[in-house]
Design a protein around this motif. Structure first.
Motif, PDB file in Angstrom:
ATOM      1  N   HIS A  24       0.864  -1.175   0.000  1.00  0.00           N
ATOM      2  CA  HIS A  24       0.000   0.000   0.000  1.00  0.00           C
ATOM      3  C   HIS A  24       0.902   1.227   0.000  1.00  0.00           C
ATOM      4  N   ASP A  74       0.922  -6.862   5.108  1.00  0.00           N
ATOM      5  CA  ASP A  74       1.148  -6.119   3.872  1.00  0.00           C
ATOM      6  C   ASP A  74       2.351  -5.191   4.023  1.00  0.00           C
ATOM      7  N   GLY A 132      -2.136  -2.517  -3.403  1.00  0.00           N
ATOM      8  CA  GLY A 132      -3.494  -2.593  -2.882  1.00  0.00           C
ATOM      9  C   GLY A 132      -4.227  -1.273  -3.011  1.00  0.00           C
ATOM     10  N   THR A 133      -3.664  -0.220  -2.416  1.00  0.00           N
ATOM     11  CA  THR A 133      -4.332   1.081  -2.392  1.00  0.00           C
ATOM     12  C   THR A 133      -3.284   2.187  -2.317  1.00  0.00           C
ATOM     13  N   LEU A 134      -3.579   3.297  -2.992  1.00  0.00           N
ATOM     14  CA  LEU A 134      -2.828   4.542  -2.815  1.00  0.00           C
ATOM     15  C   LEU A 134      -3.655   5.439  -1.913  1.00  0.00           C
ATOM     16  N   PHE A 135      -3.036   5.977  -0.863  1.00  0.00           N
ATOM     17  CA  PHE A 135      -3.661   6.947   0.024  1.00  0.00           C
ATOM     18  C   PHE A 135      -2.970   8.278  -0.239  1.00  0.00           C
ATOM     19  N   ILE A 142      -4.807  10.347  -7.367  1.00  0.00           N
ATOM     20  CA  ILE A 142      -5.841   9.322  -7.187  1.00  0.00           C
ATOM     21  C   ILE A 142      -6.374   8.868  -8.535  1.00  0.00           C
ATOM     22  N   ARG A 146      -6.025   5.118 -10.289  1.00  0.00           N
ATOM     23  CA  ARG A 146      -7.190   4.373 -10.780  1.00  0.00           C
ATOM     24  C   ARG A 146      -7.039   4.002 -12.252  1.00  0.00           C
ATOM     25  N   ILE A 150      -5.325   0.688  -9.843  1.00  0.00           N
ATOM     26  CA  ILE A 150      -5.014   0.662  -8.418  1.00  0.00           C
ATOM     27  C   ILE A 150      -6.107   1.404  -7.665  1.00  0.00           C
ATOM     28  N   ASP A 151      -6.632   0.798  -6.608  1.00  0.00           N
ATOM     29  CA  ASP A 151      -7.597   1.502  -5.760  1.00  0.00           C
ATOM     30  C   ASP A 151      -6.910   2.706  -5.134  1.00  0.00           C
ATOM     31  N   ALA A 152      -7.651   3.778  -4.959  1.00  0.00           N
ATOM     32  CA  ALA A 152      -7.070   4.981  -4.384  1.00  0.00           C
ATOM     33  C   ALA A 152      -8.087   5.721  -3.547  1.00  0.00           C
ATOM     34  N   VAL A 153      -7.605   6.295  -2.440  1.00  0.00           N
ATOM     35  CA  VAL A 153      -8.437   7.061  -1.516  1.00  0.00           C
ATOM     36  C   VAL A 153      -7.746   8.381  -1.280  1.00  0.00           C
TER      37      VAL A 153
END
Length: 153
Positions: A24, A74, A132-135, A142, A146, A150-153
């Motif tokens: 992540h 992770d 997994g995710t970009l914060f 973001i 995407r 890649i999921d992003a928040v």
């Protein structure tokens, strides 16, 4: 610890990348930091902002999320547009705030930060099972994540 360098970013690995792990990616400023000024104020300039950020507290909700993801096995990558000369102070801030980090990546400044961030994510995709995710606090980063799936928040 291993230092690495590329055209768009540089950094340091605290642990070797693991193709069996999910990683992540977390931005630092206004994401992991509880920034009392809001997003980087134009009036202070970037260098002054980064000097102030040495003393910013952690955003506890985001820091707790990084710890939880790391505790479940992770990897955590720090992906920031901070300049290379801020590498050690970034690592020191992460350590002081007990934020896990398997590697820290900083922009060289040769390209816009959004371009560098996308290159960082591509590198992570090559080194790990998946990102997994970009914060991040940037809507452009973001959206770029995407677009890479890649999921992003």
């Amino acid at each position: 610890m291993t230092r690495f360098a590329g055209d768009l970013f540089v950094g340091q690995r605290m642990h070797p990348a693991d193709r069996n792990k999910v990683v992540h990616a977390f931005d630092v400023d206004s994401t992991l930091t509880a920034d009392p000024y809001g997003p980087m104020p134009v009036i202070t300039g970037k260098d002054h902002y980064f000097d102030l950020a040495r003393d910013f507290p952690a955003n506890q909700a985001v820091a707790d999320l990084a710890r939880m993801l790391h505790d479940k096995g992770d990897a955590i990558a720090i992906a920031t547009a901070r300049p290379p000369e801020r590498l050690q102070e970034t690592i020191d801030w992460l350590d002081r705030n007990n934020i896990p980090h398997d590697q820290v990546m900083l922009s060289t400044g040769d390209e816009p930060s959004g371009v560098a961030k996308q290159a960082m994510l591509q590198q992570l995709q090559n080194e790990y099972k998946m990102v997994g995710t970009l914060f991040d606090d940037s809507k452009f980063n973001i959206e770029g994540a995407r677009m890479q799936g890649i999921d992003a928040v």
